[in-house]
Design an enzyme around this catalytic site. Structure first.
Site, PDB file in Angstrom:
ATOM      1  N   GLY B  32      -3.885 -10.217  -0.093  1.00  0.00           N
ATOM      2  CA  GLY B  32      -2.562 -10.814  -0.268  1.00  0.00           C
ATOM      3  C   GLY B  32      -1.649  -9.937  -1.102  1.00  0.00           C
ATOM      4  O   GLY B  32      -1.905  -8.743  -1.264  1.00  0.00           O
ATOM      5  N   ALA B  33      -0.549 -10.564  -1.635  1.00  0.00           N
ATOM      6  CA  ALA B  33       0.487  -9.805  -2.337  1.00  0.00           C
ATOM      7  C   ALA B  33       0.918  -8.651  -1.428  1.00  0.00           C
ATOM      8  O   ALA B  33       0.934  -7.486  -1.813  1.00  0.00           O
ATOM      9  CB  ALA B  33      -0.003  -9.298  -3.695  1.00  0.00           C
ATOM     10  N   HIS B  38       0.400  -3.088   3.890  1.00  0.00           N
ATOM     11  CA  HIS B  38      -0.297  -4.114   4.676  1.00  0.00           C
ATOM     12  C   HIS B  38       0.407  -4.372   6.006  1.00  0.00           C
ATOM     13  O   HIS B  38      -0.232  -4.561   7.045  1.00  0.00           O
ATOM     14  CB  HIS B  38      -0.340  -5.443   3.907  1.00  0.00           C
ATOM     15  CG  HIS B  38      -1.059  -5.382   2.599  1.00  0.00           C
ATOM     16  ND1 HIS B  38      -0.398  -5.456   1.389  1.00  0.00           N
ATOM     17  CD2 HIS B  38      -2.371  -5.262   2.303  1.00  0.00           C
ATOM     18  CE1 HIS B  38      -1.289  -5.400   0.405  1.00  0.00           C
ATOM     19  NE2 HIS B  38      -2.491  -5.277   0.930  1.00  0.00           N
ATOM     20  N   GLU B 149      -5.791   3.787   4.405  1.00  0.00           N
ATOM     21  CA  GLU B 149      -6.436   4.972   3.825  1.00  0.00           C
ATOM     22  C   GLU B 149      -6.176   5.079   2.333  1.00  0.00           C
ATOM     23  O   GLU B 149      -6.812   5.882   1.651  1.00  0.00           O
ATOM     24  CB  GLU B 149      -5.968   6.234   4.550  1.00  0.00           C
ATOM     25  CG  GLU B 149      -6.484   6.306   5.972  1.00  0.00           C
ATOM     26  CD  GLU B 149      -6.085   7.601   6.682  1.00  0.00           C
ATOM     27  OE1 GLU B 149      -5.196   8.319   6.170  1.00  0.00           O
ATOM     28  OE2 GLU B 149      -6.661   7.877   7.748  1.00  0.00           O
ATOM     29  N   ASP B 151      -7.195   3.168   0.247  1.00  0.00           N
ATOM     30  CA  ASP B 151      -8.542   2.963  -0.295  1.00  0.00           C
ATOM     31  C   ASP B 151      -9.532   3.792   0.525  1.00  0.00           C
ATOM     32  O   ASP B 151     -10.333   3.260   1.281  1.00  0.00           O
ATOM     33  CB  ASP B 151      -8.889   1.469  -0.265  1.00  0.00           C
ATOM     34  CG  ASP B 151      -7.975   0.659  -1.176  1.00  0.00           C
ATOM     35  OD1 ASP B 151      -8.051   0.831  -2.394  1.00  0.00           O
ATOM     36  OD2 ASP B 151      -7.166  -0.124  -0.647  1.00  0.00           O
ATOM     37  N   SER B 186       0.932  -0.390  -3.506  1.00  0.00           N
ATOM     38  CA  SER B 186      -0.229  -1.129  -3.989  1.00  0.00           C
ATOM     39  C   SER B 186       0.247  -2.455  -4.535  1.00  0.00           C
ATOM     40  O   SER B 186       1.314  -2.540  -5.149  1.00  0.00           O
ATOM     41  CB  SER B 186      -0.927  -0.348  -5.106  1.00  0.00           C
ATOM     42  OG  SER B 186      -1.802  -1.203  -5.831  1.00  0.00           O
TER      43      SER B 186
END
Lengths: 279, 279
Positions: B32-33, B38, B149, B151, B186
């Site tokens: 979320g957030a 995303h 990517e 992460d 992020s």
């Protein structure tokens, strides 16, 4: 004809075609050296699925004892003939390098139910079981998996794992199949000498005695102690455990207020036998 | 309309209907957030799947730091509006008790790639990731999963896990999305003060400098040392790691004979930022 498949990629192709036509796939995971116990699982799968896969893989990861792994009986040609006769669609028999290719690094562990009994006497055993079963479920994409209640603790571990990892499969436990004299069928029974084979049913006999005594109201510890002594007196060299346990959580049971199970492991000659019965 | 689903059982019902009609399901696992990073994953999923599920679950099992878990930003209503605009079919947002019900006892661990960097500085983190991702793949039965990517190490862990457990899903890594000044997007960026936000891009800047130097033939350790010093000089309070690693195995790389990646984690105020770039 039972088709023999050795690679996960070929199996996936086969299964994908089945699933596209809406078929329900049943899987029976085994380590081969098939006996009537396994065949009863294949029959259950046949009755409850559109297509049946039996897997044969002697999984090194679940053997804590290298000697046991080396001596584990193998006879694929005979196994295949038995599966043909049961109308099994696919025998999936991958080699170790197909299941654990170079770089393999993942482990599935189940806490709780995998702790006592087999978990205590065979360290790492259930990590090996949980990991290979997760892999076989992924490879076969089966909707139902058939396991023998002979390995009662294994069934609990697999049911926990499937629930915990949300694997879309239903576990169907099937009753233990026994010889006429009560000995639970096991691939390891062929390793008993004739003399050992003759006294092996004493384990099941002692367990039945204890179960009857407990049901009749005897103190649990006394009944278990008598059964352990009877197994040793019959000629077994050791009783690793002979416990009354909650049938699902496998915690020690001291009364019959919840479904309970009597579970045992005992050593006869060079063979370790396990068994369990309802109480 | 994006349908919000909170139980694994309802999700399974939904997905089963899709799969019966032959649809390919894409999943984007998130905490979320949501930000543009995303949303780029949701767009990729939209383009490469028939139906798209975005999951939002702030997974307690992958937080080694309880403070970080508590402060992790949450705004489901806003997230849902963003997903509506992207034409996402389902937002799957289960509560912790749905994902980890009483009795939950299973853990998936990946050795090797999960060891260094995030694995070393966040003990248990990747067990939590591997376990929840395995669960989400089981719950969604998706054929494709989209990961950022940003992460990078997580992508390697998930790819290893999917291969090792034979999970029938394809992992699609998608490029990191950055702010105009180079800061990797992020969810934790919102926790930076205005002053910290202004100097945060120094991390990416220093990494670009090191990558250029290494590509130009500079000794690797010297280039990395300079970059670490530059990050600290910019106002970060610590550099946990700033390493050149094999892009796939994540072993330390000392030359560019194989695809390599520069990966870093550094602390700015109360926020820990990570980033990585190709070299």
């Amino acid at each position: 004809m039972t088709e023999v498949i050795r690679s996960a990629a070929s199996l996936r192709e086969k299964v994908s075609a089945w699933k596209r036509s809406g078929m329900l796939v049943g899987v029976v995971p085994t380590m081969g050296a098939l006996h009537d116990g396994h065949l009863s699982l294949a029959r259950a799968a046949r009755a409850q699925s559109d297509r049946v896969i039996v897997t044969i893989f002697v999984n090194p990861m679940q053997f804590n004892n290298p000697e046991d792994l080396k001596k584990y009986p193998r006879d694929e040609a005979h196994d295949l003939a038995l599966l043909e006769a049961e109308g099994v669609d696919v025998l999936f028999a991958p080699g170790p390098e197909e299941v654990y290719p170079e770089g393999f690094a993942t482990k599935v562990s189940v806490a709780g139910v995998s702790g006592p009994m087999e978990g205590a006497f065979r360290p790492g055993h259930f990590d090996g079981v949980a990991t290979v079963v997760t892999k076989l479920f992924g490879m076969t994409q089966a909707g139902r998996a058939f396991f023998g209640e002979k390995d009662w603790q294994q069934v609990q571990v697999v049911e926990r794992l499937v629930r915990d990892l949300n694997i879309p499969i239903r576990i169907i436990p099937c009753p233990t199949i026994r010889e006429a004299d009560g000995l639970a069928m096991s691939s390891r029974n062929v390793r008993l000498t004739a003399e050992e084979r003759a006294l092996a049913p004493a384990l099941h006999g002692a367990m039945q005695g204890a179960a009857a005594a407990i049901r009749g109201g005897a103190p649990v510890e006394a009944a278990l102690g008598e059964a352990r002594a009877a197994v040793l007196a019959a000629g077994f060299s050791g009783v690793e455990y002979l416990d009354l346990r909650d049938a699902e959580t496998l915690e020690v049971a001291t009364a019959l207020d919840r479904p309970a199970r009597l579970l045992a492991a005992a050593v006869l000659g060079e063979v370790r036998l396990i068994d369990n019965i309802a109480v």
